[in-house]
Every structure is written in structure tokens, then in C-alpha cells.
Design a protein around this motif. Structure first.
Motif, PDB file in Angstrom:
ATOM      1  N   ASN A 328       0.827  -1.205   0.000  1.00  0.00           N
ATOM      2  CA  ASN A 328       0.000   0.000   0.000  1.00  0.00           C
ATOM      3  C   ASN A 328       0.870   1.266   0.000  1.00  0.00           C
ATOM      4  O   ASN A 328       1.695   1.467   0.905  1.00  0.00           O
ATOM      5  CB  ASN A 328      -0.916   0.019   1.228  1.00  0.00           C
ATOM      6  N   HIS A 329       0.685   2.105  -1.012  1.00  0.00           N
ATOM      7  CA  HIS A 329       1.370   3.395  -1.079  1.00  0.00           C
ATOM      8  C   HIS A 329       0.775   4.210  -2.222  1.00  0.00           C
ATOM      9  O   HIS A 329       0.081   3.681  -3.084  1.00  0.00           O
ATOM     10  CB  HIS A 329       2.877   3.213  -1.293  1.00  0.00           C
ATOM     11  N   LEU A 330       1.089   5.503  -2.226  1.00  0.00           N
ATOM     12  CA  LEU A 330       0.712   6.382  -3.337  1.00  0.00           C
ATOM     13  C   LEU A 330       1.952   6.648  -4.178  1.00  0.00           C
ATOM     14  O   LEU A 330       2.978   7.111  -3.662  1.00  0.00           O
ATOM     15  CB  LEU A 330       0.154   7.711  -2.809  1.00  0.00           C
ATOM     16  N   HIS A 331       1.849   6.344  -5.463  1.00  0.00           N
ATOM     17  CA  HIS A 331       2.893   6.725  -6.415  1.00  0.00           C
ATOM     18  C   HIS A 331       2.507   8.102  -6.955  1.00  0.00           C
ATOM     19  O   HIS A 331       1.546   8.251  -7.706  1.00  0.00           O
ATOM     20  CB  HIS A 331       2.973   5.692  -7.548  1.00  0.00           C
ATOM     21  N   PHE A 332       3.286   9.131  -6.551  1.00  0.00           N
ATOM     22  CA  PHE A 332       2.940  10.512  -6.881  1.00  0.00           C
ATOM     23  C   PHE A 332       3.924  11.074  -7.900  1.00  0.00           C
ATOM     24  O   PHE A 332       5.147  11.008  -7.698  1.00  0.00           O
ATOM     25  CB  PHE A 332       2.956  11.366  -5.609  1.00  0.00           C
ATOM     26  N   GLU A 333       3.385  11.617  -8.996  1.00  0.00           N
ATOM     27  CA  GLU A 333       4.219  12.148 -10.070  1.00  0.00           C
ATOM     28  C   GLU A 333       3.920  13.630 -10.281  1.00  0.00           C
ATOM     29  O   GLU A 333       2.775  14.080 -10.142  1.00  0.00           O
ATOM     30  CB  GLU A 333       3.960  11.430 -11.395  1.00  0.00           C
ATOM     31  N   VAL A 334       4.978  14.354 -10.652  1.00  0.00           N
ATOM     32  CA  VAL A 334       4.840  15.705 -11.188  1.00  0.00           C
ATOM     33  C   VAL A 334       5.395  15.649 -12.602  1.00  0.00           C
ATOM     34  O   VAL A 334       6.532  15.224 -12.816  1.00  0.00           O
ATOM     35  CB  VAL A 334       5.604  16.735 -10.343  1.00  0.00           C
ATOM     36  N   ARG A 335       4.591  16.061 -13.566  1.00  0.00           N
ATOM     37  CA  ARG A 335       5.011  16.013 -14.969  1.00  0.00           C
ATOM     38  C   ARG A 335       5.030  17.436 -15.535  1.00  0.00           C
ATOM     39  O   ARG A 335       4.051  18.180 -15.423  1.00  0.00           O
ATOM     40  CB  ARG A 335       4.084  15.120 -15.782  1.00  0.00           C
ATOM     41  N   LEU A 336       6.154  17.747 -16.163  1.00  0.00           N
ATOM     42  CA  LEU A 336       6.346  19.053 -16.779  1.00  0.00           C
ATOM     43  C   LEU A 336       6.347  18.865 -18.297  1.00  0.00           C
ATOM     44  O   LEU A 336       7.238  18.214 -18.843  1.00  0.00           O
ATOM     45  CB  LEU A 336       7.667  19.656 -16.301  1.00  0.00           C
ATOM     46  N   ASP A 337       5.310  19.418 -18.931  1.00  0.00           N
ATOM     47  CA  ASP A 337       5.094  19.210 -20.359  1.00  0.00           C
ATOM     48  C   ASP A 337       5.041  17.709 -20.676  1.00  0.00           C
ATOM     49  O   ASP A 337       5.534  17.258 -21.711  1.00  0.00           O
ATOM     50  CB  ASP A 337       6.193  19.890 -21.177  1.00  0.00           C
ATOM     51  N   GLY A 338       4.473  16.952 -19.739  1.00  0.00           N
ATOM     52  CA  GLY A 338       4.284  15.517 -19.917  1.00  0.00           C
ATOM     53  C   GLY A 338       5.408  14.657 -19.394  1.00  0.00           C
ATOM     54  O   GLY A 338       5.223  13.462 -19.134  1.00  0.00           O
ATOM     55  N   ASP A 339       6.598  15.233 -19.238  1.00  0.00           N
ATOM     56  CA  ASP A 339       7.756  14.447 -18.784  1.00  0.00           C
ATOM     57  C   ASP A 339       7.871  14.496 -17.263  1.00  0.00           C
ATOM     58  O   ASP A 339       7.740  15.572 -16.657  1.00  0.00           O
ATOM     59  CB  ASP A 339       9.039  14.986 -19.409  1.00  0.00           C
ATOM     60  N   PRO A 340       8.139  13.324 -16.625  1.00  0.00           N
ATOM     61  CA  PRO A 340       8.230  13.309 -15.155  1.00  0.00           C
ATOM     62  C   PRO A 340       9.463  14.041 -14.644  1.00  0.00           C
ATOM     63  O   PRO A 340      10.543  13.958 -15.224  1.00  0.00           O
ATOM     64  CB  PRO A 340       8.292  11.804 -14.818  1.00  0.00           C
ATOM     65  N   VAL A 341       9.279  14.794 -13.535  1.00  0.00           N
ATOM     66  CA  VAL A 341      10.378  15.471 -12.837  1.00  0.00           C
ATOM     67  C   VAL A 341      10.287  15.105 -11.353  1.00  0.00           C
ATOM     68  O   VAL A 341       9.299  14.530 -10.902  1.00  0.00           O
ATOM     69  CB  VAL A 341      10.314  17.006 -13.036  1.00  0.00           C
ATOM     70  N   ASN A 342      11.293  15.488 -10.594  1.00  0.00           N
ATOM     71  CA  ASN A 342      11.336  15.119  -9.180  1.00  0.00           C
ATOM     72  C   ASN A 342      10.291  15.906  -8.387  1.00  0.00           C
ATOM     73  O   ASN A 342      10.389  17.138  -8.258  1.00  0.00           O
ATOM     74  CB  ASN A 342      12.731  15.395  -8.622  1.00  0.00           C
ATOM     75  N   PRO A 343       9.274  15.225  -7.812  1.00  0.00           N
ATOM     76  CA  PRO A 343       8.206  15.946  -7.088  1.00  0.00           C
ATOM     77  C   PRO A 343       8.690  16.666  -5.849  1.00  0.00           C
ATOM     78  O   PRO A 343       8.080  17.661  -5.422  1.00  0.00           O
ATOM     79  CB  PRO A 343       7.216  14.829  -6.717  1.00  0.00           C
ATOM     80  N   LEU A 344       9.783  16.167  -5.218  1.00  0.00           N
ATOM     81  CA  LEU A 344      10.220  16.739  -3.944  1.00  0.00           C
ATOM     82  C   LEU A 344      10.684  18.184  -4.091  1.00  0.00           C
ATOM     83  O   LEU A 344      10.773  18.915  -3.097  1.00  0.00           O
ATOM     84  CB  LEU A 344      11.347  15.879  -3.336  1.00  0.00           C
ATOM     85  N   ARG A 345      10.971  18.591  -5.306  1.00  0.00           N
ATOM     86  CA  ARG A 345      11.382  19.993  -5.507  1.00  0.00           C
ATOM     87  C   ARG A 345      10.217  20.970  -5.266  1.00  0.00           C
ATOM     88  O   ARG A 345      10.433  22.147  -5.007  1.00  0.00           O
ATOM     89  CB  ARG A 345      11.898  20.190  -6.938  1.00  0.00           C
ATOM     90  N   TYR A 346       9.005  20.474  -5.374  1.00  0.00           N
ATOM     91  CA  TYR A 346       7.842  21.381  -5.399  1.00  0.00           C
ATOM     92  C   TYR A 346       6.825  21.088  -4.293  1.00  0.00           C
ATOM     93  O   TYR A 346       5.888  21.871  -4.127  1.00  0.00           O
ATOM     94  CB  TYR A 346       7.143  21.274  -6.767  1.00  0.00           C
TER      95      TYR A 346
END
Length: 349
Positions: A328-346
């Protein structure tokens, strides 16, 4: 296959034991053969000694018979009745000769009995030695046979382990092909998501540029949980290969609420292969025209639908372990123009 080196060492050891046991067995067999030869010689010597004893007994017996018949007294009378000195001397010489032969016969009989006794004692010792050598040879032969059987069993174990190892390698290779295909499908799906999100940003609903998007702390932490995996290349615990982990994993109990990290429009909500139950929310564009989106994977339940507008902090789903997930966990993504980036920055954490 950690057992294989040990099994091969066992084969080498048991083969050495076989060689040593065979040497001992051969030596014992030679000793037994020599002991049997010596026993046969001793038996012949005992037989010869018995013959000498019999002859000596016969000679002494003849003297005893003569004495019983009075022959000795007759000879003595002849000496005493000699009529002249010369006849007396002759008769005395004869009597002495007869007496000497009797003594010789008695001595010979005594010596023959002693020799026969010694030969019998030697025979008994030779017989014991022969029996001991035969027993040792038999024991050594059994030991050699057991060592050979152990070596055969050890060799069979090695062969079995080699076969098992070969089968395992073949199975891993076959499984690896399937895993590579699954990873490829997951990457293809990620690329399709990226293309869809770029399309949203370029469409009229992409909205005006927002300079505050993706500033540090702009995004709300979407679940009350703890980080269990970082963004970046890693050894995937599900597929057992190295690949890009396109988000940050936040572990939490099953059913824990998931909240929107920022206000935006749901552009994807549903099952998505290895991502399981997956939701993507489009939040707007940066000044350079690149669109910003957040995505949420492995949910146990999706509580929003495509096209729905959601507020920052609104409940959108619940934590689960659907798709290619090990817990059990949440896979959390931040995508910039569709490409994944590191979510911890934001993230505001």
C-alpha cells in the motif's frame, strides 16, 4: 546455486576416500593371501613333526617290548657269564652300544615331541593371523564399496544440482523476457501519458501562463504518509530490473485519503496497466508554455472523473496497491510538459 560448490567438494572428497579404501583393501587382500600361504606351510610342518614323533614312539616302544620280554636281562647275563676277559670286553661293548641307542631313541622322542608342540603353536598363531587378515580384508572391501557408493551418490547430487541450476537459469531468462516486455509496456504507457498531457497544454483548455506554478512549496503533500522511494533510476522491486522511477512513493495504510496537490482539471482517471488505478490532474502552464500536471497511482479507489475540476486539497481517491505494486502506497508524479520530474522539488513538506 550455493549448494553446487559444496556438492562438488563432496565428490572430490569421496573419490579420495574411494582411492584410499581401495589401497587398504588391496593391501589387506595381499596380507590375507600371504597369511593363508604361511598357514599351509605351518600345516605341512606340523604333519612332518607328527611323523617324527610317531617314528620315535615306535622306536621307544620296541625297546620297552624287549625289556618286557627279558631281552635286556639276557644280554646282561651274557656279560656276566663271559668266560674270558676278551669275551667280557666284547659283551660290555655290545651292552653299552645297546644302551646308547636306547638313550638316543628316548632323546629323539623327547625332541620330536617338543618340536611337534612348537609347530602346533606356530600353526595356531598362523591360523589366527590368517583369520585376522581375512577379516581385515573383508572390512576394507566393505569400506571401499561404501566409499564408492557415497561417491556415486555425491556425483548424482552434483548432476542434479547442475540440472536444477540450468533449469533455473532458463526459467529466469524466460521470465526476464516477459519482464522486459512489461517494463517496455510501462514505458510506452508513460510516453502516451506525456503525449496526452502535452496535448492538453497546447489546447484551448490549457489556460493562460501562471508564473507561480511549480514554485517551491506550491504543491500540497497529497497523502499523510512517509516517503518510501525516491524519484530517479532504481532497481524496481516488482519487475527486478533497473529503470526510471517516475515519481515519489508515499507509504500509507490501505484506504488513506488522497488529496489534490493543486487546483486543476482531471484529464485522466481510470485503470492504467502497471500504474493500477491512476489519476492525472492538469494545473496550467508556465510562462514558457510547458504544462504542469500531477498524477496519482496504485489507488484502491478513484473518487473523481475525467473533465472534473478539483480544488487544492480536495479528496480525489484512496491509497491502495493496485497494478505493479508491492504494498500500500501512493505513487505521486509531477510532470512538466508531460515528462516526469522530481516531485520533492515542489512539494510543501
Amino acid at each position: 546455486m550455493l549448494l553446487l560448490p559444496g556438492a562438488r567438494e563432496t565428490v572430490a572428497r569421496t573419490q579420495g576416500q574411494v582411492a584410499a579404501a581401495q589401497v587398504v583393501s588391496a593391501s589387506a587382500q595381499r596380507a590375507a593371501t600371504q597369511a593363508r600361504t604361511e598357514l599351509a606351510t605351518a600345516a605341512q610342518q606340523v604333519s612332518a613333526a607328527d611323523t617324527v614323533v610317531k617314528h620315535a614312539r615306535d622306536t621307544v616302544g620296541s625297546f620297552a617290548a624287549d625289556a618286557y620280554k627279558g631281552i635286556g636281562m639276557v644280554n646282561l647275563g651274557a656279560v656276566l657269564n663271559a668266560e674270558s676277559p676278551s669275551q667280557l670286553a666284547t659283551n660290555m661293548a655290545y651292552l653299552n652300544l645297546a644302551s646308547g641307542k636306547q638313550r638316543q631313541a628316548l632323546n629323539a622322542a623327547t625332541a620330536a615331541r617338543q618340536a611337534a608342540t612348537e609347530q602346533r603353536n606356530a600353526y595356531v598363531l598362523k591360523k589366527q593371523a590368517a583369520e585376522a587378515a581375512a577379516s581385515q580384508a573383508s572390512t576394507a572391501l566393505v569400506g571401499a564399496q561404501k566409499a564408492a557408493a557415497a561417491a556415486t551418490a555425491a556425483q548424482a547430487q552434483v548432476q542434479g544440482l547442475v540440472t536444477q541450476q540450468t533449469s533455473a537459469v532458463n526459467a529466469v531468462n524466460a521470465q526476464r523476457s516477459g519482464v522486459v516486455a512489461q517494463v517496455g509496456k510501462l514505458q510506452d504507457e508513460s510516453n502516451r501519458i506525456a503525449a496526452q498531457l502535452r496535448g492538453v497544454a497546447s489546447s484551448p483548455r490549457g489556460g493562460p501562463a501562471n508564473g507561480s506554478l511549480l514554485s517551491p512549496g506550491y504543491l500540497l503533500k497529497p497523502v499523510d504518509g512517509w516517503k518510501s522511494s525516491d524519484f530517479g533510476y532504481r532497481y524496481d522491486p516488482y519487475y527486478h530490473v533497473w529503470q526510471l522511477h517516475a515519481g515519489t512513493d508515499l507509504a500509507a495504510p490501505h484506504g488513506t485519503p488522497i488529496y489534490a496537490a493543486a487546483a486543476g482539471t482531471v484529464v485522466r482517471a481510470g485503470w492504467n496497466g502497471g500504474y493500477g488505478n491512476y489519476t492525472c490532474i492538469y494545473h496550467g502552464k508556465l510562462r514558457d508554455g510547458r504544462g504542469v500536471s500531477t498524477c496519482y497511482g496504485h489507488q484502491s479507489a478513484i473518487l473523481v472523473s475525467d473533465g472534473q475540476y478539483v480544488q487544492r486539497g480536495q479528496l480525489i481517491g484512496r491509497v491502495g496497491t493496485t497494478g505493479a505494486s508491492t504494498g500500500n502506497h501512493l505513487h505521486f508524479e509531477v510532470r512538466l510538459d508531460g515528462d516526469p520530474v522530481n516531485p520533492l522539488r515542489y512539494l510543501n513538506v
